[in-house]
Scaffold this motif. Structure first.
Motif, PDB file in Angstrom:
ATOM      1  N   GLN A   9     -13.374 -13.859  -0.492  1.00 42.86           N
ATOM      2  CA  GLN A   9     -12.113 -14.211  -1.135  1.00 42.86           C
ATOM      3  C   GLN A   9     -11.424 -12.926  -1.574  1.00 42.86           C
ATOM      4  O   GLN A   9     -12.084 -11.943  -1.927  1.00 42.86           O
ATOM      5  CB  GLN A   9     -12.347 -15.130  -2.344  1.00 42.86           C
ATOM      6  CG  GLN A   9     -11.115 -15.868  -2.831  1.00 42.86           C
ATOM      7  CD  GLN A   9     -11.495 -17.067  -3.695  1.00 42.86           C
ATOM      8  OE1 GLN A   9     -12.615 -17.579  -3.601  1.00 42.86           O
ATOM      9  NE2 GLN A   9     -10.577 -17.532  -4.509  1.00 42.86           N
ATOM     10  N   ARG A  10     -10.124 -12.922  -1.559  1.00 43.27           N
ATOM     11  CA  ARG A  10      -9.398 -11.696  -1.877  1.00 43.27           C
ATOM     12  C   ARG A  10      -9.685 -11.234  -3.298  1.00 43.27           C
ATOM     13  O   ARG A  10      -9.584 -11.999  -4.255  1.00 43.27           O
ATOM     14  CB  ARG A  10      -7.893 -11.906  -1.704  1.00 43.27           C
ATOM     15  CG  ARG A  10      -7.091 -10.633  -1.937  1.00 43.27           C
ATOM     16  CD  ARG A  10      -5.619 -10.862  -1.733  1.00 43.27           C
ATOM     17  NE  ARG A  10      -4.864  -9.643  -1.974  1.00 43.27           N
ATOM     18  CZ  ARG A  10      -3.535  -9.567  -1.899  1.00 43.27           C
ATOM     19  NH1 ARG A  10      -2.829 -10.638  -1.588  1.00 43.27           N
ATOM     20  NH2 ARG A  10      -2.931  -8.426  -2.142  1.00 43.27           N
ATOM     21  N   LEU A  11     -10.031  -9.952  -3.423  1.00 48.85           N
ATOM     22  CA  LEU A  11     -10.265  -9.310  -4.707  1.00 48.85           C
ATOM     23  C   LEU A  11      -9.262  -8.174  -4.881  1.00 48.85           C
ATOM     24  O   LEU A  11      -8.752  -7.629  -3.902  1.00 48.85           O
ATOM     25  CB  LEU A  11     -11.695  -8.747  -4.772  1.00 48.85           C
ATOM     26  CG  LEU A  11     -12.835  -9.766  -4.629  1.00 48.85           C
ATOM     27  CD1 LEU A  11     -14.175  -9.043  -4.648  1.00 48.85           C
ATOM     28  CD2 LEU A  11     -12.778 -10.819  -5.724  1.00 48.85           C
ATOM     29  N   PRO A  12      -8.978  -7.800  -6.128  1.00 44.32           N
ATOM     30  CA  PRO A  12      -8.038  -6.693  -6.347  1.00 44.32           C
ATOM     31  C   PRO A  12      -8.574  -5.385  -5.785  1.00 44.32           C
ATOM     32  O   PRO A  12      -9.791  -5.161  -5.755  1.00 44.32           O
ATOM     33  CB  PRO A  12      -7.896  -6.644  -7.874  1.00 44.32           C
ATOM     34  CG  PRO A  12      -9.093  -7.349  -8.409  1.00 44.32           C
ATOM     35  CD  PRO A  12      -9.450  -8.381  -7.403  1.00 44.32           C
ATOM     36  N   GLU A  13      -7.676  -4.521  -5.366  1.00 46.45           N
ATOM     37  CA  GLU A  13      -8.068  -3.281  -4.731  1.00 46.45           C
ATOM     38  C   GLU A  13      -8.958  -2.428  -5.627  1.00 46.45           C
ATOM     39  O   GLU A  13      -9.906  -1.782  -5.156  1.00 46.45           O
ATOM     40  CB  GLU A  13      -6.821  -2.477  -4.332  1.00 46.45           C
ATOM     41  CG  GLU A  13      -7.115  -1.130  -3.695  1.00 46.45           C
ATOM     42  CD  GLU A  13      -7.992  -1.214  -2.448  1.00 46.45           C
ATOM     43  OE1 GLU A  13      -8.739  -0.248  -2.181  1.00 46.45           O
ATOM     44  OE2 GLU A  13      -7.929  -2.247  -1.741  1.00 46.45           O
ATOM     45  N   GLU A  14      -8.703  -2.426  -6.937  1.00 45.10           N
ATOM     46  CA  GLU A  14      -9.516  -1.604  -7.828  1.00 45.10           C
ATOM     47  C   GLU A  14     -10.978  -2.039  -7.856  1.00 45.10           C
ATOM     48  O   GLU A  14     -11.865  -1.253  -8.194  1.00 45.10           O
ATOM     49  CB  GLU A  14      -8.945  -1.604  -9.252  1.00 45.10           C
ATOM     50  CG  GLU A  14      -8.788  -2.954  -9.899  1.00 45.10           C
ATOM     51  CD  GLU A  14      -7.397  -3.537  -9.759  1.00 45.10           C
ATOM     52  OE1 GLU A  14      -6.941  -4.214 -10.703  1.00 45.10           O
ATOM     53  OE2 GLU A  14      -6.771  -3.328  -8.693  1.00 45.10           O
ATOM     54  N   MET A 294     -17.404  -8.187 -14.063  1.00 41.02           N
ATOM     55  CA  MET A 294     -18.238  -8.895 -13.105  1.00 41.02           C
ATOM     56  C   MET A 294     -18.096  -8.302 -11.708  1.00 41.02           C
ATOM     57  O   MET A 294     -19.079  -8.085 -10.993  1.00 41.02           O
ATOM     58  CB  MET A 294     -17.865 -10.388 -13.098  1.00 41.02           C
ATOM     59  CG  MET A 294     -18.217 -11.127 -14.371  1.00 41.02           C
ATOM     60  SD  MET A 294     -17.431 -12.762 -14.491  1.00 41.02           S
ATOM     61  CE  MET A 294     -18.241 -13.640 -13.137  1.00 41.02           C
ATOM     62  N   MET A 295     -16.855  -8.021 -11.309  1.00 49.36           N
ATOM     63  CA  MET A 295     -16.632  -7.424  -9.993  1.00 49.36           C
ATOM     64  C   MET A 295     -17.280  -6.048  -9.888  1.00 49.36           C
ATOM     65  O   MET A 295     -17.857  -5.694  -8.852  1.00 49.36           O
ATOM     66  CB  MET A 295     -15.127  -7.326  -9.721  1.00 49.36           C
ATOM     67  CG  MET A 295     -14.420  -8.653  -9.569  1.00 49.36           C
ATOM     68  SD  MET A 295     -12.638  -8.414  -9.323  1.00 49.36           S
ATOM     69  CE  MET A 295     -12.003  -9.934 -10.026  1.00 49.36           C
ATOM     70  N   ALA A 296     -17.187  -5.280 -10.967  1.00 49.80           N
ATOM     71  CA  ALA A 296     -17.801  -3.954 -10.962  1.00 49.80           C
ATOM     72  C   ALA A 296     -19.319  -4.055 -10.809  1.00 49.80           C
ATOM     73  O   ALA A 296     -19.938  -3.233 -10.119  1.00 49.80           O
ATOM     74  CB  ALA A 296     -17.446  -3.210 -12.246  1.00 49.80           C
TER      75      ALA A 296
END
Length: 316
Positions: A9-14, A294-296
């Motif tokens: 699923q699309r995640l932010p570029e950062e 969480m993404m990190a």
């Protein structure tokens, strides 16, 4: 060739920028919905890592189609969407994102409890629709939270965080858990006792073979007619058909849920016809800072896993 990471699923570029130099990134470009299964299957055979969401079922068929797969990193604390037995058999590690979302999910749990008890969504609608004409003595009256008894089913980190919030409302806290805990301010109770005594029952249990459908017709029948059921754990732990009947027939007073057996919740689900039912779109961990943390965690786990280093937050 760079190892390939497939993101469902699309995640932010950062969130993915740190991975671009070392890895090939393939990502489903829809931010609102995860990639269809057939789309994931097109890429899984080449993927060294799968960065996925709780809504994606990573089953045995998917592992068998992924000879290069080394790690699956789930953007959630839960992992019931992943076949762990198949992962172990194929030598694939699985990671999640625990702890970082504890306080944010506890905030949402207590917010949903308050909203359900005080009929906030129903009241807000009367303002927008023009139904609000005047103050009335018993108009939109709800259940008092301060000094009430809160029963928590599933006493993990989030449950403990909810307990800390309950202290400020002078609530008596009961809890039921697979193992007893040494907790200040909370008393262990067997499930039936908790259901009978609680004014608010908060479901925070994970979805397992033992917890699936654990709140059904019998359990709802034990609850007070003035009680509210809140579910921020997993949808499958509550029998939604039985809940509909209990709400419709006055067996319990109200319910608020952030998780459901089928997500997104179908618009023809009969629960949505009830004024005493508050529904949220699975936003328990949806604090902006929390989601980025969480993404990190996922990105770090994928990088360390593919480099052969020790990986934090391994489920298997």
């Amino acid at each position: 060739m760079k190892p390939m990471i497939y993101i469902t699923q699309r995640l932010p570029e950062e969130a993915i920028a740190s991975l671009r130099e070392s890895y090939e990134i393939r990502m489903w470009e829809d931010e609102m919905e995860a990639a269809p299964r057939e789309e994931i299957m097109k890429h899984i055979g080449e993927a060294a890592a799968l960065w996925t969401m709780l809504s994606v079922k990573v089953d045995r068929e998917m592992f068998e189609a992924a000879p290069n797969l080394k790690i699956v990193s789930n953007l959630a604390v839960g992992f019931n969407n992943i076949d762990l037995d198949a992962a172990r058999e194929h030598g694939v590690m699985v990671t999640n994102t625990p702890e970082v979302l504890t306080e944010t999910t506890a905030d949402l749990s207590f917010a949903l409890l308050l909203a359900t008890a005080r009929r906030l969504v129903e009241a807000e609608r009367t303002v927008h629709s023009g139904e609000w004409k005047s103050w009335t003595p018993l108009g939109l009256t709800g259940q008092d939270v301060y000094g009430a008894t809160l029963g928590i089913i599933g006493m993990g980190r989030i449950g403990e965080a909810v307990c800390r919030r309950a202290v400020g409302f002078s609530m008596d806290v009961l809890y039921h858990n697979r193992t007893r805990r040494n907790l200040e301010g909370a008393t262990y109770a067997e499930l039936d006792e908790l259901l009978e005594k609680s004014d608010f029952v908060l479901m925070l249990a994970p979805l397992t073979d033992e917890t699936r459908g654990m709140i059904g017709e019998r359990e709802l029948g034990l609850m007070k007619e003035t009680a509210c059921l809140i579910n921020v754990g997993r949808g499958g732990t509550v029998d939604e058909d039985a809940l509909y009947r209990a709400l419709k027939e006055g067996g319990i007073w109200a319910a608020g849920m952030d998780v459901f057996e089928t997500e997104p919740l179908p618009l023809d689900n009969p629960l949505l016809t009830l004024p005493n039912f508050t529904a949220l779109p699975h936003i328990g961990s949806a604090g902006e800072k929390t989601r980025h943390k969480m993404m990190a965690m996922n990105a770090e786990a994928i990088d360390e896993g593919l480099k052969g280093n020790q990986v934090k937050n391994r489920v298997c």
